[in-house]
Design an enzyme around this catalytic site. Structure first.
Site, PDB file in Angstrom:
ATOM      1  N   ASP A   1      -7.885  -1.549   5.787  1.00  0.00           N
ATOM      2  CA  ASP A   1      -7.875  -0.086   5.760  1.00  0.00           C
ATOM      3  C   ASP A   1      -8.031   0.521   7.154  1.00  0.00           C
ATOM      4  O   ASP A   1      -8.996   1.232   7.436  1.00  0.00           O
ATOM      5  CB  ASP A   1      -8.999   0.403   4.829  1.00  0.00           C
ATOM      6  CG  ASP A   1      -8.747   1.800   4.325  1.00  0.00           C
ATOM      7  OD1 ASP A   1      -7.697   2.363   4.660  1.00  0.00           O
ATOM      8  OD2 ASP A   1      -9.600   2.329   3.603  1.00  0.00           O
TER       9      ASP A   1
ATOM     10  N   LYS B   1       0.857  -1.186   0.000  1.00  0.00           N
ATOM     11  CA  LYS B   1       0.000   0.000   0.000  1.00  0.00           C
ATOM     12  C   LYS B   1       0.894   1.236   0.000  1.00  0.00           C
ATOM     13  O   LYS B   1       1.748   1.388   0.867  1.00  0.00           O
ATOM     14  CB  LYS B   1      -0.902  -0.012   1.240  1.00  0.00           C
ATOM     15  CG  LYS B   1      -1.916   1.114   1.292  1.00  0.00           C
ATOM     16  CD  LYS B   1      -2.966   0.862   2.365  1.00  0.00           C
ATOM     17  CE  LYS B   1      -3.953   2.013   2.440  1.00  0.00           C
ATOM     18  NZ  LYS B   1      -5.013   1.764   3.438  1.00  0.00           N
TER      19      LYS B   1
ATOM     20  N   ASP C   1     -13.710   3.900   9.992  1.00  0.00           N
ATOM     21  CA  ASP C   1     -14.154   3.951   8.592  1.00  0.00           C
ATOM     22  C   ASP C   1     -14.690   2.574   8.203  1.00  0.00           C
ATOM     23  O   ASP C   1     -14.469   2.087   7.096  1.00  0.00           O
ATOM     24  CB  ASP C   1     -13.009   4.375   7.671  1.00  0.00           C
ATOM     25  CG  ASP C   1     -13.484   4.751   6.261  1.00  0.00           C
ATOM     26  OD1 ASP C   1     -14.695   5.007   6.084  1.00  0.00           O
ATOM     27  OD2 ASP C   1     -12.657   4.779   5.333  1.00  0.00           O
TER      28      ASP C   1
ATOM     29  N   ASN D   1     -14.632  -1.454   3.333  1.00  0.00           N
ATOM     30  CA  ASN D   1     -13.365  -1.729   4.003  1.00  0.00           C
ATOM     31  C   ASN D   1     -13.355  -3.070   4.713  1.00  0.00           C
ATOM     32  O   ASN D   1     -12.649  -3.269   5.699  1.00  0.00           O
ATOM     33  CB  ASN D   1     -13.002  -0.590   4.956  1.00  0.00           C
ATOM     34  CG  ASN D   1     -12.429   0.601   4.202  1.00  0.00           C
ATOM     35  OD1 ASN D   1     -11.818   0.427   3.132  1.00  0.00           O
ATOM     36  ND2 ASN D   1     -12.626   1.793   4.723  1.00  0.00           N
TER      37      ASN D   1
END
Ligand code: ATP
Ligand code: MN
Length: 256
Positions: free
Chosen positions: A210, A77, A193, A198
């Site tokens: 995430d 990432k 989130d 996610n």
């Protein structure tokens, strides 16, 4: 005289604008070469042997598919450094003891480093608390290496894209509540989130991903973030015949 002043102002304004632009351009370039250097080192160490394909390009980050020398599948990432995303990140870093030492949140290069470290440390907490998530491998600069989840080189689908029967969705709803409970009570984290975007659906189970913005449950806004997570999860499972709990009941179950 007024005309002169006006034009002077304009020149100054333009100069400022140009400075901003060039600052931005150089920062991005520096970061690009830093990423290349970092990746180069990982190749030399055999932690990486090939990078072959982009899994996702998003607002916050790009994710790439890679393999180590001994053929382990890895997800890399790489976080974006654009100023816009930083404005949003600040509220997840401020107000938490883990990041008391971070003073230069306005510096994109330092901020992105903190962000990558934060996701790494949150993934560690998930691992230790027994919540299914990609196993973290390393974070350095603005990238994070973690276990790739998928099969035959294909990333596992997001929960939002999984095709679920009613009975499966009931099982996954329970699993989701258990995940939220464990995150809060075992890992002392609030995802902040959490949604069907996610979570991955892999081998019949939910995988949390995430977690760069996830906060310690002592963060000053943790309860607000948790309420929002409860909201998202409830809204998603309402689409299925699972008989969702009330928002308050879910929130109380997690926090009591
Ligand atoms: P975006 O701006 O797109 O939301 P993001 O910062 O939210 O990016 P993530 O959600 O962590 O980044 O990852 C983006 C996508 O990459 C995920 O939705 C998922 O499809 C894929 N992905 C991330 N991590 C992994 C992994 N470990 N294994 C397989 N796929 C992954
Ligand atoms: Mn995401």
């Amino acid at each position: 005289a007024n005309v002169l002043i006006e034009s002077d102002k304009r020149v100054d304004k333009d100069r400022i604008r140009m400075k901003d632009k060039s600052d931005h351009a150089t920062t991005e370039n520096v970061l690009d070469s830093r990423i290349k250097n970092k990746l180069h080192k990982l190749f030399e160490k055999g932690i990486l042997a090939e990078i072959n394909g982009c899994i996702s390009t998003g607002k916050e980050a790009n994710v790439y598919y890679a393999k180590s020398k001994n053929k382990a599948e890895i997800a890399i990432k790489i976080y974006r450094t654009s100023i816009l995303t930083f404005k949003n990140r600040e509220k997840y870093i401020r107000g938490e003891y883990r990041f008391d030492h971070v003073h230069s949140l306005s510096n994109p290069r330092k901020m992105v480093k903190v962000w990558a470290e934060k996701e790494f440390s949150n993934l560690k907490r998930l691992e230790q608390g027994g919540v299914r998530a990609p196993r973290p491998i390393l974070s350095g600069g603005h990238l994070l290496l973690m276990e790739f989840l998928g099969s035959d080189g294909w990333a596992a689908p997001k929960l939002k894209d999984a095709v679920l029967t009613d009975s499966k969705s009931r099982i996954l709803y329970r699993e989701c509540i258990e995940i939220m409970w464990k995150m809060y009570n075992k890992c002392r984290l609030v995802h902040a989130d959490l949604s069907e975007y996610n979570m991955l659906y892999h081998n019949g189970s939910i995988i949390v991903i995430d977690v760069s913005q996830a906060v310690d449950r002592d963060h000053c806004n943790a309860m607000e973030f948790l309420r929002n997570d409860c909201n998202n999860i409830t809204a998603f499972f309402k689409k299925y015949d699972v008989g969702v709990m009330s928002l308050q009941a879910l929130f109380d179950f997690i926090t009591d």
